[in-house]
Enzyme design. Structure first.
Site, mmCIF file in Angstrom:
data_model
loop_
_atom_site.group_PDB
_atom_site.id
_atom_site.type_symbol
_atom_site.label_atom_id
_atom_site.label_comp_id
_atom_site.label_asym_id
_atom_site.label_seq_id
_atom_site.Cartn_x
_atom_site.Cartn_y
_atom_site.Cartn_z
ATOM 1 C CG ASN A 114 -3.298 8.803 -1.139
ATOM 2 O OD1 ASN A 114 -2.657 7.961 -0.518
ATOM 3 N ND2 ASN A 114 -4.070 8.496 -2.162
ATOM 4 C CB ALA A 131 3.989 21.617 -8.762
ATOM 5 C CB CYS A 186 -5.480 7.724 -9.283
ATOM 6 S SG CYS A 186 -4.547 9.165 -8.841
#
Lengths: 387, 376
Positions: free
Chosen positions: A151, A200, A325
């Site tokens: 990521n 999603a 995060c």
């Protein structure tokens, strides 16, 4: 003020078509998908259609898809689910040192409970060496979990090769595909995996819904209990509207994938080239070719990525220093440290991620300001001596 | 930039004071950005990130000025004002520059002022640098203190606040004088009551929040537990000795005592006893009567001057030897470049090594230092 979004890896906007598909499921088709009556059946129909869409997109069977609340839950469910189901078979898990925290933390938690975890090193481009996986396997190994693409730095891992090794040794293989589903072609059979996590909101669907693929016959102990939903693999009233949105988002990605890969890759390469040329003493993090089409990640010497990020924000440009995060933490990214960057250089990293609504003019606006910001910050940096 | 507004970062703790400071500056036409220092020292695991840790979670209660609730309150205020708000993780620096010193000072028998260190190293140094990096012209805080510009001398003067009860100039003497031109203290001309009223008038979400006098990194205002948790192994019980030489009891460890302390010494004494001396080398605490706690003066070092004083001659000052102390007329006698002798006009109770002494001339802060020892 301009507002430019270059943080698609953190999250994406819901595509207007996805929103339209979801809307009836909040009001008109509001039934509980587990109810027997027509209200329930209508909702069930929408949900199962989404399951079919996702399954066919992944090259899986509908019954192999379990809907969840997102990527983190999918990763947790798979890791704890397999560890628990196979606790009499073995207690060893293999993963990589650059996984998302949603994989690393469940692994660490299992370590506290007596499991053994191998955290594979990666090379300086962020790739796991399949030979290391082979070496790490023991009789006790029950699960290998390696992310499909990272990521932060966008490197795409050799999942096919790792899966092959897993299969030869009779070990389950899971991949966290949160960053790849909807962004590069995926087929679970080609990848050779037993489980895969997705979310999603990373591909123009809504937040709060995700799924995992679990190959038929894979031993798994459910994480949420208290209902028969998802064939008993994930109890909880089905998030029908979210699932329908996920399905629509997958459908759109299926149609647009090829074109978007091309467009994003071009824009990515343009950004990489321009930044490398315009800003001295910077380096691209991640693999040059085995790379997500939408990921750009640079380190700039002498300065903090956080300072660049905030300066960009004041100009209306959204970027990131690492994953969203952990971006409130000043500890350098574990991913950048794992690819061998020093603390100082790792602190100076900036991630730009492109998406469906990115335009070349966005890149132009960024390129107009980024060199100035880096230059300003370097002049203020106690570490920097102008050449 | 598209506007010509001066940009200012307001250090927002989540409390009323900094919220009002931000609102006042916005009303005055500044482009205001909120900046909150986050001191979460938890996490720091190899994986990075400040993650939830089941065992540590219970010990992480923090007072209103810091911690998660402080950050959320600051964010709420920023949303109410419609300003940008950023959180900066300064946990590591807090640890290195403030907490380590806090523990070692207590272990050495001194009583530190961590807020002075925080202002010196974090707020008016690191946070100011963040503000400058974001092209802010100024950094503002909710301190009750005034900053005046003397046009004739081209000097910035740090002065006491209008509200003498709330004046916080004591905590600011250690910042570098070079940073003064970049600072704004909007609350110096208001009383706390006026600030509360302003908060209500601005409809700030924190207007009813209680103030905090606690040290932000100490949970439940219990520094003794905090220190035990950190350096418990280095703390050794020892003897309580009367000033006349008699051993009269046992102490729990040097860090748990402070000069002038009366409570937790054990009872049954004929007259009230106070801590008059802490000798960390010999590991003894010396007790005496009230008059034994009084001193004629002190030696201070680690000096900082906000006025570029030539430290050569004796000057008359007002000396404040702790935050709640009523300043005393004194003579400041330079000893060398980094130490001075202060002679009080009247004996003062509980001169406490480790605490700061701040020098005033009328309302102006000249500077200050850290009390090394008392003089009798």
């Amino acid at each position: 003020m301009e507002r430019i979004y270059l943080d698609y890896a953190a999250t994406t906007p819901v595509d207007p078509e996805v929103l339209r598909a979801m809307q009836p499921y909040f009001t008109d088709i509001f039934g509980n998908a587990s109810s027997i009556h027509s209200f329930g059946q209508e909702a069930r129909k929408g949900m199962e259609a989404a399951r079919e869409t996702l399954a066919s997109f992944l090259g899986a069977k509908a019954e192999e898809v379990v809907f969840t609340s997102g990527g983190t839950e999918s990763n947790n469910a798979v890791i704890f689910g397999v560890a628990n189901a196979l606790k009499n078979k073995g207690n060893h898990i293999i993963t990589s040192s650059i996984e998302h925290h949603a994989v690393l933390e469940p692994c660490k938690f299992l370590e506290k409970q007596g499991y053994k975890v191998t955290y594979l090193k990666v090379d300086k481009t962020g790739l796991v060496d399949p030979a290391d996986v082979k070496k790490a396997i023991t009789k006790e190994t029950i699960l290998i979990t390696v992310m499909h693409a990272n990521n932060e730095i966008g490197s795409i891992e050799p999942i096919e090769e790792i899966s092959k090794i897993a299969k030869e040794n009779g070990v389950y293989m899971h991949t966290d595909a949160v960053q790849t589903v909807g962004h590069i072609p995926i087929n679970v059979t080609n990848l050779g995996i037993d489980m895969l996590s997705l979310s999603a909101h990373k591909f123009y669907g809504p937040k709060g819904v995700g799924a995992f693929y679990i190959k038929k016959g894979t031993k798994f102990s459910p994480y949420l209990r208290g209902g028969d939903q998802e064939r008993g693999r994930r109890a909880s009233t089905s998030n029908v509207a979210g699932i329908v949105g996920l399905g629509k988002a997958v459908e759109l990605c299926g149609k647009k994938l090829e074109e978007e890969v091309k467009i994003h890759s071009e824009l990515r390469d343009f950004l990489i080239k321009e930044i490398s040329e315009k800003i001295p003493e910077c380096c691209l993090n991640g693999h040059a070719e085995r790379r997500l089409p939408n990921n750009v990640n640079f380190s700039f010497s002498y300065i903090e990525g956080e300072s660049i990020l905030l300066n960009l924000d004041l100009l209306g440009i959204a970027a990131s220093t690492g994953s969203a995060c952990t971006s409130s933490s000043l500890s350098p990214s574990h991913v950048l440290l794992a690819i061998g960057l020093s603390h100082e250089i790792a602190h100076g990293s900036l991630r730009l991620t492109l998406g469906r609504f990115s335009r070349k003019t966005d890149a132009g606006y960024l390129l107009e300001h980024l060199p100035k910001i880096v230059d300003k910050l370097r002049r203020m940096s106690p570490l920097y001596e102008p050449k | 930039m598209t506007n010509n507004k001066k940009r200012v970062m307001v250090a927002m703790s989540g409390g009323v004071d900094s919220a009002v400071a931000a609102a006042l500056l916005q009303k005055d036409g500044y482009e205001v950005i909120g900046g909150t220092m986050c001191f979460s020292t938890a996490g720091g695991s190899a994986s990075g990130g400040s993650l939830f840790d089941e065992e540590a979670a219970d010990n992480r209660k923090r007072p209103s000025c810091c911690g998660i609730s402080g950050i959320e309150d600051a964010r709420k205020t920023a949303n109410t004002l419609g300003i940008k708000h950023y959180v900066f993780s300064f946990g590591t620096v807090l640890e290195d520059k403030v907490i380590k010193n806090f523990c070692s000072e207590y272990l050495a028998g001194r009583t530190p002022n961590p807020c002075v260190k925080c202002n010196q190293f974090l707020k008016f140094n690191l946070l100011l640098r963040k503000a400058r990096e974001l092209s802010c012209d100024y950094l503002a805080t909710g301190h009750y203190v005034k900053l005046c510009y003397n046009r004739l001398k081209h000097k910035y003067l740090l002065k006491k606040a209008k509200d003498s009860q709330k004046d916080q100039s004591y905590f600011l003497y250690a910042i570098k004088k070079e940073v003064l031109p970049y600072l704004i203290f909007p609350l110096g001309k208001y009383t706390k009551e006026e600030v509360r009223r302003l908060a209500r008038n601005f409809n700030l979400p924190v207007s009813d929040k209680p103030g905090s006098q606690e040290i932000c990194f100490i949970p439940n205002d219990d520094y003794r537990s905090f220190i035990s948790g950190r350096i418990g192994k280095e703390i050794v019980p020892g003897a309580l000795i009367h000033i006349d030489g008699r051993v009269i009891g046992k102490h729990q460890g040097i860090p748990f005592y402070t000069i002038g302390q009366r409570r937790a010494l054990g009872g049954g004494y004929a007259a009230p006893l106070y801590v008059v001396k802490i000798d960390a080398k010999k590991n003894v605490i010396v007790l005496g009567g009230q008059k034994d706690t009084c001193a004629q003066g002190l030696i201070a070092d680690n000096l900082n001057f906000l006025m570029g004083l030539p430290l050569k001659k004796i000057i008359a000052i007002g000396a404040k030897i702790r935050y709640n102390h009523r300043e005393v007329k004194s003579r400041l006698i330079p000893i060398n470049k980094d130490s001075v002798r202060i002679e009080f006009s009247l004996p003062q109770r509980a001169v406490t090594p480790g605490q700061s002494v701040v020098f005033y001339q009328k309302d102006t802060v000249l500077g200050g230092g850290i009390i090394r020892e008392s003089i009798n």
